[in-house]
Structure formats: structure tokens, C-alpha cells
Design a protein around this motif. Structure first.
Motif, PDB file in Angstrom:
ATOM      1  N   LEU A   1      29.722-104.437-103.682  1.00 27.56           N
ATOM      2  CA  LEU A   1      30.236-103.420-102.755  1.00 27.56           C
ATOM      3  C   LEU A   1      31.067-102.328-103.417  1.00 27.56           C
ATOM      4  O   LEU A   1      31.377-101.326-102.787  1.00 27.56           O
ATOM      5  CB  LEU A   1      31.106-104.103-101.692  1.00 27.56           C
ATOM      6  N   SER A   2      31.452-102.516-104.691  1.00 25.98           N
ATOM      7  CA  SER A   2      32.452-101.619-105.278  1.00 25.98           C
ATOM      8  C   SER A   2      31.877-100.739-106.378  1.00 25.98           C
ATOM      9  O   SER A   2      31.976-101.061-107.569  1.00 25.98           O
ATOM     10  CB  SER A   2      33.621-102.444-105.823  1.00 25.98           C
TER      11      SER A   2
ATOM     12  N   ASN B   1      33.213-100.323-110.087  1.00 24.62           N
ATOM     13  CA  ASN B   1      33.728-101.610-110.573  1.00 24.62           C
ATOM     14  C   ASN B   1      32.523-102.346-111.168  1.00 24.62           C
ATOM     15  O   ASN B   1      31.655-102.835-110.447  1.00 24.62           O
ATOM     16  CB  ASN B   1      34.351-102.348-109.377  1.00 24.62           C
TER      17      ASN B   1
ATOM     18  N   SER C   1      31.592-106.020-110.137  1.00 21.92           N
ATOM     19  CA  SER C   1      31.094-106.133-108.759  1.00 21.92           C
ATOM     20  C   SER C   1      29.622-105.731-108.684  1.00 21.92           C
ATOM     21  O   SER C   1      28.805-106.427-108.078  1.00 21.92           O
ATOM     22  CB  SER C   1      31.945-105.253-107.829  1.00 21.92           C
TER      23      SER C   1
ATOM     24  N   HIS D   1      34.473-101.739 -97.327  1.00 18.32           N
ATOM     25  CA  HIS D   1      34.844-103.146 -97.082  1.00 18.32           C
ATOM     26  C   HIS D   1      36.338-103.381 -97.230  1.00 18.32           C
ATOM     27  O   HIS D   1      36.880-104.340 -96.706  1.00 18.32           O
ATOM     28  CB  HIS D   1      34.050-104.089 -97.989  1.00 18.32           C
ATOM     29  N   ARG D   2      37.021-102.483 -97.958  1.00 14.75           N
ATOM     30  CA  ARG D   2      38.455-102.663 -98.158  1.00 14.75           C
ATOM     31  C   ARG D   2      39.268-101.848 -97.146  1.00 14.75           C
ATOM     32  O   ARG D   2      40.419-102.179 -96.851  1.00 14.75           O
ATOM     33  CB  ARG D   2      38.822-102.304 -99.601  1.00 14.75           C
TER      34      ARG D   2
ATOM     35  N   ARG E   1      40.201 -93.711-107.182  1.00 13.32           N
ATOM     36  CA  ARG E   1      40.580 -94.226-105.864  1.00 13.32           C
ATOM     37  C   ARG E   1      41.986 -93.809-105.421  1.00 13.32           C
ATOM     38  O   ARG E   1      42.263 -93.720-104.234  1.00 13.32           O
ATOM     39  CB  ARG E   1      40.513 -95.758-105.869  1.00 13.32           C
TER      40      ARG E   1
ATOM     41  N   CYS F   1      45.094-108.854-110.492  1.00 13.84           N
ATOM     42  CA  CYS F   1      44.587-108.396-109.185  1.00 13.84           C
ATOM     43  C   CYS F   1      44.935-109.398-108.093  1.00 13.84           C
ATOM     44  O   CYS F   1      45.083-109.030-106.931  1.00 13.84           O
ATOM     45  CB  CYS F   1      43.070-108.269-109.214  1.00 13.84           C
TER      46      CYS F   1
HETATM   47  N1  LIG Z   1      41.934-105.318-107.980  1.00 16.51           N
HETATM   48  C1  LIG Z   1      40.615-105.854-108.078  1.00 16.51           C
HETATM   49  C2  LIG Z   1      39.805-105.484-106.907  1.00 16.51           C
HETATM   50  C3  LIG Z   1      38.373-105.914-107.000  1.00 16.51           C
HETATM   51  C4  LIG Z   1      37.596-105.512-105.791  1.00 16.51           C
HETATM   52  N2  LIG Z   1      36.242-106.049-105.858  1.00 16.51           N
HETATM   53  C5  LIG Z   1      35.452-106.057-104.775  1.00 16.51           C
HETATM   54  O1  LIG Z   1      35.826-105.668-103.704  1.00 16.51           O
HETATM   55  C6  LIG Z   1      34.035-106.589-104.981  1.00 16.51           C
HETATM   56  C7  LIG Z   1      33.420-107.105-103.701  1.00 16.51           C
HETATM   57  C8  LIG Z   1      31.952-107.320-103.820  1.00 16.51           C
HETATM   58  O2  LIG Z   1      31.265-106.565-104.518  1.00 16.51           O
HETATM   59  O3  LIG Z   1      31.434-108.298-103.189  1.00 16.51           O
HETATM   60  C9  LIG Z   1      37.557-103.990-105.657  1.00 16.51           C
HETATM   61  O4  LIG Z   1      36.691-103.361-106.293  1.00 16.51           O
HETATM   62  O5  LIG Z   1      38.405-103.441-104.942  1.00 16.51           O
END
Ligand SMILES: NCCC[C@H](NC(=O)CCC(=O)O)C(=O)O
Length: 444
Positions: free
Chosen positions: A21-22, A25, A28, A137-138, A214, A368
């Protein structure tokens, strides 16, 4: 009066999964569709938290959020019974279903920005939940985060809770992952470092080209105002946009501070020397700037191993210890660097390794997983004591995980209506264990 820096770790929720979802990142994205193990994830987190408590640290736990988030799914037009909402979403918009099922609240470094009472004009400890607007998602976390923080730090005599910032990209706020604090003693006024990725309202300012920045300067400054910080207690630093484009999506992937130590990569910031001079001017003490050169650790190795997503903690003996993921042992350049660091005559005397791979695979390391809250002994006494880690809570939470968590979850399982029941049953029991009251929507 005694003062401490407490760590509040996020308890991994029952829907922990890998959904990619990220964007920005690397872990992820590259681990999307891997099979997760929520039970192991929760236990890895509990082990780390318990180990810190056993070392004499003040250690707390923050409850996870309710997922699947049926309220958001209904808000965007899915309807009927709960089971039908999941079924429809899985069929028509699986990525939206995934976003509403993430256990991402486990990364409590993103829960909020915290300013200790020693820094603030009203002498209270301030919390601002992060709006996390950059990721769908966040972005659905902050309201419940605020409720959980208020249930954990409930006494208004000591704790001042703000609302999250306006939900717009100009105020993109990622909380403590882009914030660290240097000080002489935890109970003395320190310098809070706000690290931002871009200036939202200045089109000519530098920013990354490939991946999102971000955190905005506008958000960091708003938090500093809300928290009643003096200009002399703040330094605003821009993260190097080039490293954001190499996967450094939060500043805590490339830098970490504790008391008089700032541990960071050579390429972490813009105008590094200028900013170090400003820190020295604002904090008059012996400071250790431990800069890791690219020649020793490449950005790619730092991102893969999470060398800087480590916790630097001060033990009751006064000695500093680095809490690192085992991934740092597995990377030869990083392992060699950490061994060398111990010989460099800095306050850091030991490295402890923890297996937090379930979290690492989603881009979340030891740092984290925790929210730092520096407190004096009266503030610690005012915390909801049922959230503090000790032998009894550790045993209770492990039993709770054993009873309610699956050991295998794929994104396809997220459409299973049984997961709603499992998750709510678990969280309902958890609010009783941690005496949180009705923090979840389904309880209200
Ligand atoms: N501080 C670390 C945060 C990690 C977090 N990963 C995620 O949300 C991955 C979720 C997913 O891909 O299923 C982010 O990127 O905010």
C-alpha cells in the motif's frame, strides 16, 4: 525529580498483512502479496517491548485500531450487511478493501508528534496525532489514534491533546517519524528537530522527483506552534530529496537522535553543516554528531537493513544502547559499521538485535514500532498504568494473541467476514485488559 524517556510500542493488530500500500516504501511494495503471520508479528513486537522493560526502561503499549474499517467502506458507498460490504469491496475495489484492513497503526512512530513538558510554555506534555494524508490506508488512523492516546495519557492536568492537522497535502504530517529531540537530560528543555520532505506552499523549493515527500514544513511548523515551543527549542531541517527518491520515506529511516547524540547518514539532510551549527547554538552541551559516510554504508544498505531505524536508548546506568533489527546483522557493511561504532568513543556502548521481520517486511523497524514520550515521574504516575509493560501484562497479552490471532493471512482472506468478528472480539477484550474504555467505533 526523576525523568525518563518511555517508549510506547504499537501492538500489532489481528489483520497484519502485506498489501503493497505504500508507494515510496520499498519493502511494502516488494513484499506485496507475501503471506503474513499476525500472531508472530504481535509476539515479535511484544518480545522487544518486554526486553526493554526488563532492562529497566519505562515501556508502554498502544492498542491497535479496528480493522476491517467498515465505516470507511460504507462511507464510500459499499452497503448491506457487514459481510456484504466486504464481499462487494473485494469484488469491485480490492485495493480499497486492502487499505481499510491494514494493521498499519502498529507503527506508532507515526501515531503523533510528542513534546515533553520541559519544552512547552504551559508545562504540559503535548500530543498531536499525525494526519498521515499521503497514504489512504493511514489517513483513516488519526481519530482513533487520538482516542487511544487520550485513554492512555488521560489526566488533563499533565497531558494536552490536540486534533490532527487539516487533512490536506499542504499539512502532510507523519508524526514522530519526522521528529527527534536532543537534550542534556530528558527533563531539561531540549531542541526538537522537525525534519520535513517538502515545502508545500513554495513551488520553487527542492522536493523529490520520484517518490512522495510525506511531511511538509507547513505541518512541522503548525505542530511546533500548537505545542507552544519557543523558537530557540526548534530546528527545522529539510530531508535530502534524493534519498527520499531512494526509498527513505520517513526521516527515521536515515537518522535518529537521543539526548546528546545524533546518528545520521551523510546524505540524510540538506544544508547539514548549517543546521548542525544551529543545533549547537541552541543546545549548549557536549554533542555527538555521528555521521555515517556513504563510503561505509550506501543508502541502499541503510534502507534494506534499517540501520537508522534503530532505537538509541539510555539505560538506567546512563549507558546508551542501540536496539537494532536482526537485518542489520545480516548486512555485512552495516554489521561491520555497527561493530566499529562501539569502538568510536561515543556514548553508545552496546548493540542489541531483535527479530521484527514481520514488521520489517512492510518497512517498519524497531524505531517505527515505538512512540517516544519523555516524562517526569509524576507524569509517568499519571499514565494509565494498565498500558505499562511488566511480567503480568506481557503474559496476559501473549495469551490474548494466542487466543485471537491467526498465524497466516493473505489479502484474499481480508474478504472473510469471520475476520470482523475475530478482530472485534479481540479488541473488545483488549480494552478491558488495558482499561481503555470504548475507544473503538463498534463499542460506541
Ligand atoms: N514508519 C514505518 C511505516 C511503514 C508503513 N508501511 C505500510 O503501511 C505498509 C502496509 C502495506 O503495504 O501492507 C508506511 O509506509 O507508512
Amino acid at each position: 525529580m526523576k525523568h525518563f524517556e518511555a517508549n510506547f510500542d504499537g501492538l500489532v493488530g489481528p489483520t497484519h498483512n502485506y498489501a503493497g500500500l505504500s508507494f515510496g516504501n520499498v519493502a511494502s511494495l516488494s513484499n506485496a502479496a507475501l503471506v503474513s503471520n499476525p500472531k508472530a508479528a504481535a509476539k515479535q513486537g511484544l518480545q522487544k517491548a518486554k526486553a526493554l522493560a526488563d532492562m529497566g526502561m519505562v515501556q508502554g503499549m498502544l492498542a491497535p485500531q479496528e480493522r476491517p474499517d467498515l465505516y470507511t467502506l460504507r462511507r464510500i458507498g459499499f452497503s448491506g450487511s457487514d459481510a456484504n460490504v466486504l464481499k462487494q469491496a473485494a469484488k469491485e475495489a480490492p485495493m480499497l478493501l486492502n487499505a481499510c484492513c491494514s494493521a498499519s497503526s502498529m507503527w506508532t512512530a507515526n501515531a503523533a508528534t510528542v513534546s515533553p513538558s520541559a519544552d512547552t510554555r504551559d508545562g504540559k506534555l503535548h500530543f498531536t496525532p499525525a494526519n498521515l494524508v499521503d497514504k489512504l490506508h493511514r489517513s483513516i488512523e488519526p481519530l482513533t489514534t487520538g482516542r487511544i492516546l487520550t485513554a492512555t495519557f488521560s489526566d488533563p492536568h499533565y497531558f494536552h491533546h490536540h486534533s490532527h492537522l487539516p487533512e490536506h497535502n499542504s499539512f502532510g504530517d507523519e508524526g514522530a517519524a519526522n521528529h527527534t529531540r536532543l537534550c542534556i537530560e530528558y527533563g531539561h528543555a531540549g531542541v526538537e528537530l522537525f525534519v520535513y520532505g517538502q515545502e508545500a506552499t513554495n513551488p520553487n523549493a527542492p522536493k523529490p522527483q520520484k517518490y512522495p515527500a510525506r511531511q511538509t514544513l507547513e505541518a512541522s511548523m503548525a505542530v511546533a506552534r500548537l505545542h507552544q515551543l519557543e523558537e530557540d527549542n526548534c530546528v527545522f531541517i529539510q530531508q535530502n530529496p534524493d534519498v527520499i527518491d531512494q526509498g527513505v520515506f520517513h526521516n527515521d529511516v536515515i537518522a535518529v537522535g537521543n539526548q546528546n547524540v545524533l546518528f545520521y547518514h551523510e546524505q540524510a539532510f540538506l544544508n547539514t553543516q548549517h543546521k548542525i551549527d544551529e543545533i549547537k547554538r541552541k543546545l549548549d552541551t557536549e554533542l555527538y554528531f555521528i555521521e555515517v559516510p556513504t563510503a561505509k554504508v550506501a543508502i541502499n544498505d541503510a534502507v534494506k537493513s534499517y540501520l537508522f531505524n534503530t532505537q538509541i536508548i539510555t539505560l538506567p546506568s546512563g549507558e546508551m544502547v542501540i536496539v537494532a533489527p536482526t537485518d542489520c546483522q545480516e548486512n555485512p557493511a552495516v554489521f561491520a559499521y555497527l561493530n566499529e561504532l562501539l569502538t568510536l568513543n561515543t556514548p553508545i556502548k552496546q548493540v542489541l538485535y531483535f527479530d521484527v521481520k514481520q514488521s520489517m517486511q512492510n518497512g517498519g523497524g524497531p524505531a517505527c514500532l515505538r512512540l517516544r514520550v519523555a516524562m517526569n515521574e509524576m507524569e509517568v504516575a499519571a499514565v494509565n498504568q494498565h498500558t505499562l509493560m511488566n511480567d503480568a501484562l506481557f503474559a496476559r497479552l501473549n495469551l490474548w494473541v494466542d487466543k485471537h490471532y491467526r498465524d497466516r493471512l493473505t489479502t484474499l482472506d481480508l474478504a472473510d467476514p469471520q475476520l470482523i468478528i475475530e478482530s472485534r472480539t479481540a479488541l473488545d477484550e483488549l480494552t478491558q485488559i488495558m482499561k481503555l474504555g470504548s475507544v473503538y467505533q463498534f463499542q460506541r
